[in-house]
Design a protein around this motif. Structure first.
Motif, PDB file in Angstrom:
ATOM      1  N   ASP A   1       0.804  -1.228   0.000  1.00 36.85           N
ATOM      2  CA  ASP A   1       0.000   0.000   0.000  1.00 36.85           C
ATOM      3  C   ASP A   1       0.837   1.278   0.000  1.00 36.85           C
ATOM      4  O   ASP A   1       0.359   2.337  -0.395  1.00 36.85           O
ATOM      5  CB  ASP A   1      -0.936   0.011   1.218  1.00 36.85           C
ATOM      6  CG  ASP A   1      -2.063  -0.996   1.095  1.00 36.85           C
ATOM      7  OD1 ASP A   1      -2.364  -1.405  -0.052  1.00 36.85           O
ATOM      8  OD2 ASP A   1      -2.637  -1.390   2.118  1.00 36.85           O
ATOM      9  N   LEU A   2       2.085   1.198   0.454  1.00 43.23           N
ATOM     10  CA  LEU A   2       2.919   2.403   0.514  1.00 43.23           C
ATOM     11  C   LEU A   2       3.752   2.622  -0.742  1.00 43.23           C
ATOM     12  O   LEU A   2       4.396   3.660  -0.876  1.00 43.23           O
ATOM     13  CB  LEU A   2       3.860   2.345   1.724  1.00 43.23           C
ATOM     14  CG  LEU A   2       3.338   2.887   3.054  1.00 43.23           C
ATOM     15  CD1 LEU A   2       4.445   2.871   4.094  1.00 43.23           C
ATOM     16  CD2 LEU A   2       2.795   4.296   2.909  1.00 43.23           C
ATOM     17  N   ASP A   3       3.753   1.677  -1.654  1.00 42.01           N
ATOM     18  CA  ASP A   3       4.587   1.786  -2.841  1.00 42.01           C
ATOM     19  C   ASP A   3       4.156   2.990  -3.696  1.00 42.01           C
ATOM     20  O   ASP A   3       3.012   3.067  -4.142  1.00 42.01           O
ATOM     21  CB  ASP A   3       4.509   0.503  -3.678  1.00 42.01           C
ATOM     22  CG  ASP A   3       5.728   0.312  -4.574  1.00 42.01           C
ATOM     23  OD1 ASP A   3       6.513   1.271  -4.732  1.00 42.01           O
ATOM     24  OD2 ASP A   3       5.915  -0.796  -5.102  1.00 42.01           O
ATOM     25  N   GLY A   4       5.090   3.930  -3.864  1.00 44.75           N
ATOM     26  CA  GLY A   4       4.806   5.121  -4.660  1.00 44.75           C
ATOM     27  C   GLY A   4       4.143   6.251  -3.901  1.00 44.75           C
ATOM     28  O   GLY A   4       3.855   7.305  -4.464  1.00 44.75           O
ATOM     29  N   ILE A   5       3.888   6.042  -2.603  1.00 51.33           N
ATOM     30  CA  ILE A   5       3.218   7.066  -1.785  1.00 51.33           C
ATOM     31  C   ILE A   5       4.251   8.082  -1.271  1.00 51.33           C
ATOM     32  O   ILE A   5       5.245   7.711  -0.656  1.00 51.33           O
ATOM     33  CB  ILE A   5       2.493   6.425  -0.579  1.00 51.33           C
ATOM     34  CG1 ILE A   5       1.413   5.448  -1.063  1.00 51.33           C
ATOM     35  CG2 ILE A   5       1.896   7.495   0.324  1.00 51.33           C
ATOM     36  CD1 ILE A   5       0.255   6.103  -1.777  1.00 51.33           C
ATOM     37  N   PRO A   6       4.031   9.368  -1.504  1.00 52.94           N
ATOM     38  CA  PRO A   6       4.964  10.396  -1.014  1.00 52.94           C
ATOM     39  C   PRO A   6       4.892  10.514   0.510  1.00 52.94           C
ATOM     40  O   PRO A   6       3.809  10.475   1.093  1.00 52.94           O
ATOM     41  CB  PRO A   6       4.459  11.688  -1.675  1.00 52.94           C
ATOM     42  CG  PRO A   6       3.565  11.244  -2.789  1.00 52.94           C
ATOM     43  CD  PRO A   6       2.971   9.950  -2.337  1.00 52.94           C
ATOM     44  N   ILE A   7       6.048  10.631   1.141  1.00 51.04           N
ATOM     45  CA  ILE A   7       6.114  10.850   2.587  1.00 51.04           C
ATOM     46  C   ILE A   7       7.090  11.978   2.882  1.00 51.04           C
ATOM     47  O   ILE A   7       7.949  12.306   2.061  1.00 51.04           O
ATOM     48  CB  ILE A   7       6.584   9.587   3.351  1.00 51.04           C
ATOM     49  CG1 ILE A   7       7.993   9.166   2.892  1.00 51.04           C
ATOM     50  CG2 ILE A   7       5.594   8.441   3.202  1.00 51.04           C
ATOM     51  CD1 ILE A   7       8.673   8.187   3.807  1.00 51.04           C
ATOM     52  N   ALA A   8       6.931  12.585   4.047  1.00 52.93           N
ATOM     53  CA  ALA A   8       7.887  13.580   4.534  1.00 52.93           C
ATOM     54  C   ALA A   8       8.341  13.132   5.916  1.00 52.93           C
ATOM     55  O   ALA A   8       7.562  12.562   6.670  1.00 52.93           O
ATOM     56  CB  ALA A   8       7.241  14.962   4.613  1.00 52.93           C
ATOM     57  N   VAL A   9       9.599  13.390   6.229  1.00 52.98           N
ATOM     58  CA  VAL A   9      10.169  12.961   7.501  1.00 52.98           C
ATOM     59  C   VAL A   9      10.704  14.168   8.253  1.00 52.98           C
ATOM     60  O   VAL A   9      11.392  15.014   7.683  1.00 52.98           O
ATOM     61  CB  VAL A   9      11.312  11.939   7.269  1.00 52.98           C
ATOM     62  CG1 VAL A   9      11.973  11.566   8.580  1.00 52.98           C
ATOM     63  CG2 VAL A   9      10.778  10.687   6.576  1.00 52.98           C
ATOM     64  N   LYS A  10      10.369  14.241   9.515  1.00 49.38           N
ATOM     65  CA  LYS A  10      10.861  15.319  10.376  1.00 49.38           C
ATOM     66  C   LYS A  10      12.391  15.299  10.415  1.00 49.38           C
ATOM     67  O   LYS A  10      13.004  14.230  10.432  1.00 49.38           O
ATOM     68  CB  LYS A  10      10.290  15.113  11.783  1.00 49.38           C
ATOM     69  CG  LYS A  10      10.616  16.186  12.793  1.00 49.38           C
ATOM     70  CD  LYS A  10       9.890  15.849  14.089  1.00 49.38           C
ATOM     71  CE  LYS A  10      10.188  16.828  15.194  1.00 49.38           C
ATOM     72  NZ  LYS A  10       9.465  16.515  16.429  1.00 49.38           N
ATOM     73  N   ASP A  11      12.990  16.481  10.438  1.00 46.47           N
ATOM     74  CA  ASP A  11      14.446  16.575  10.275  1.00 46.47           C
ATOM     75  C   ASP A  11      15.236  16.245  11.539  1.00 46.47           C
ATOM     76  O   ASP A  11      16.352  16.727  11.715  1.00 46.47           O
ATOM     77  CB  ASP A  11      14.837  17.966   9.769  1.00 46.47           C
ATOM     78  CG  ASP A  11      16.211  17.965   9.105  1.00 46.47           C
ATOM     79  OD1 ASP A  11      16.579  16.944   8.513  1.00 46.47           O
ATOM     80  OD2 ASP A  11      16.921  18.984   9.216  1.00 46.47           O
ATOM     81  N   ASN A  12      14.669  15.406  12.414  1.00 47.12           N
ATOM     82  CA  ASN A  12      15.472  14.831  13.501  1.00 47.12           C
ATOM     83  C   ASN A  12      15.540  13.313  13.384  1.00 47.12           C
ATOM     84  O   ASN A  12      16.015  12.636  14.286  1.00 47.12           O
ATOM     85  CB  ASN A  12      14.938  15.242  14.878  1.00 47.12           C
ATOM     86  CG  ASN A  12      13.531  14.741  15.138  1.00 47.12           C
ATOM     87  OD1 ASN A  12      12.788  14.400  14.221  1.00 47.12           O
ATOM     88  ND2 ASN A  12      13.136  14.700  16.400  1.00 47.12           N
TER      89      ASN A  12
END
Length: 468
Positions: free
Chosen positions: A67-78
């Protein structure tokens, strides 16, 4: 497409309605158009497009990773990201590029997620979103009209999360709906040999059943959370939510968490003490910022930390070192640890009495206007923001903030559900039922972006006129 849930976007990718590359480009376009919001510290455009291209190849071959394949994510910079700068929004770590990925980041990438970049935060996460030490996922979620989930301590690995307070830090999850949070949790949860605090037993995938009958549930309402500072609007929504459960057959009772009034002071002592310990590693010798002063080692240490940390971080380091002094250790740190145990026991006693889930406010009120926000000092603001959330971190429990309604000012308001330790699935199942009942309006990104752009243009014009 960007306003849809994870499941909906995943289905669109599988059906060929949109390709991972097209979706990635839409996200990059939105990031560029909203650059004035300062949401991202680093945008990993090349990395994201390459990951999207690889995902597209998998879809064409019929080998989707899930389900996550190709899904955009953002990660906190810590969270450490291999080959991508990780700064904690600080001068101290400016230019630091980790050689490895945090466990949670690696698990997301292994499922085919596309990393758009690293998002902004208060320096070293002293008040920001994406990891949760005292409410830093749930509070912004409540203000932004999204779901903010803090898992049970030990369910998700902290390896690669640059520590603030080791005994309370938990990777948090921000999604559009409860179901999406459960999907991500199922991919992140489980034992990690690199983090000794994680659960030892394998964790089964989290699938939320469709709850239709709540008559067997017991919902607890902590009386200590009805504080004088709580806005009448949030209090009314809290009361309506309790009535909703009761009208559907659930048992709703008032409960007591008698040590709640001590939790803010207790949290402050423990938090700053661990901060002082964790920040000691940033000395200018092995990595991170180093000043140009070379008069002596002591002078170099002092100047490096003065230049590398902002006022808030330095203030917490000073407070923490004060509490850890030999003459203060027993009276402050040890006493706070004892109070923490009492606070944790309050929750244990309530859940042992038959309560399944606690229902509380997430924040005292909706988001305050910027001009009002900047008038408050950080210490006052933190104490007010975390009043309903930080006790959960001290007890290691799971909690989730669910958007419930828009205030009279048109701003989102969220309510918090708290569950038993490691009963995250039950907690999210109840939250999903509640979410379905309240039908909170989905944020329309295009309209929001247009509004933000117009406000930004007005501010730019005002700035120009002031300079003239």
């Amino acid at each position: 497409m960007l306003g849809r849930t994870l499941r909906e976007v995943s289905a669109a990718l599988k059906q060929g309605q949109i390709t991972p590359t097209e979706l990635c480009q839409k996200c990059l376009s939105l990031i560029k158009k909203t650059k004035f919001l300062n949401a991202y510290i680093t945008v990993s455009e090349e990395v994201a497009l390459k990951q999207a291209e690889e995902s597209e190849k998998r879809y064409k071959k019929g080998h989707s990773l899930g389900d996550l394949d190709g899904i955009p994510i953002a990660v906190k910079d810590n969270f450490s990201t291999s080959g991508i700068e990780t700064t904690c929004a600080s001068n101290m770590l400016k230019g630091y590029v980790p050689p490895y990925n945090a466990t949670v980041v690696q698990k997301l990438l292994d499922q085919g997620a596309v990393l758009m970049g690293k998002t902004n935060l208060d320096e070293f996460a002293m008040g920001a979103l994406g990891s949760d030490t005292g409410g830093s996922t749930r509070n912004p979620a409540a203000h932004c009209g999204v779901v903010g989930f803090k898992p049970s301590y030990g369910l998700v690995s902290r390896h690669g999360l640059i520590p603030l307070v080791n005994s309370m830090d938990v990777p948090g999850i921000l999604t559009r709906c409860v179901d999406d949070a459960a999907i991500v949790l199922g991919m992140l949860a489980g034992h990690d040999p690199k983090d000794s605090t994680t659960v030892q037993d394998p964790v089964k995938p989290f699938t939320l059943p469709s709850l239709t009958d709540v008559s067997k549930l017991c919902i607890g309402i902590p009386k200590e959370y009805l504080t004088p500072e709580l806005s009448s609007e949030v209090q009314s929504l809290w009361s309506k939510a309790a009535n909703l459960f009761e009208s559907e057959g659930a048992k709703v009772i008032e409960v007591s968490l008698p040590h709640t009034s001590y939790s803010i002071v207790c949290y402050h002592v423990l938090c700053t003490s661990e901060v002082a310990s964790n920040m000691a590693r940033f000395d200018g010798l092995e990595y991170g910022h180093r000043c140009d002063i070379d008069v002596s080692t002591e002078a170099m240490y002092a100047a490096t930390r003065r230049e590398g940390f902002n006022d808030v971080v330095r203030g917490r380091i000073l407070s923490g070192n004060f509490f850890l002094l030999k003459e203060n250790y027993e009276n402050y740190f040890i006493k706070a640890q004892k109070v923490r145990r009492l606070i944790a026991n309050d929750f244990v006693n309530v859940f042992n009495s038959g309560v399944d889930v606690l229902l509380t406010p997430t924040t005292l009120r909706e988001a305050v206007p910027y001009q009002e926000f900047i008038k408050e000092d950080n210490r006052t603001r933190s104490a007010q923001d975390d009043i309903f959330t930080q006790a959960v971190n001290m007890a290691g429990l799971p909690a989730v903030s669910v958007p419930v309604a828009l205030s009279n000012q048109g701003l989102p308001v969220g309510l918090q559900f708290i569950g038993r330790a490691f009963h995250d699935q039950q907690l999210l199942t109840v939250a999903k039922w509640f979410e379905k009942q309240v039908q909170f309006p989905v944020t329309q990104l295009q309209e929001l972006m247009d509004d933000c752009s117009s406000v930004f243009e007005i501010e730019k014009l005002a700035s120009v006129s002031l300079k003239q």
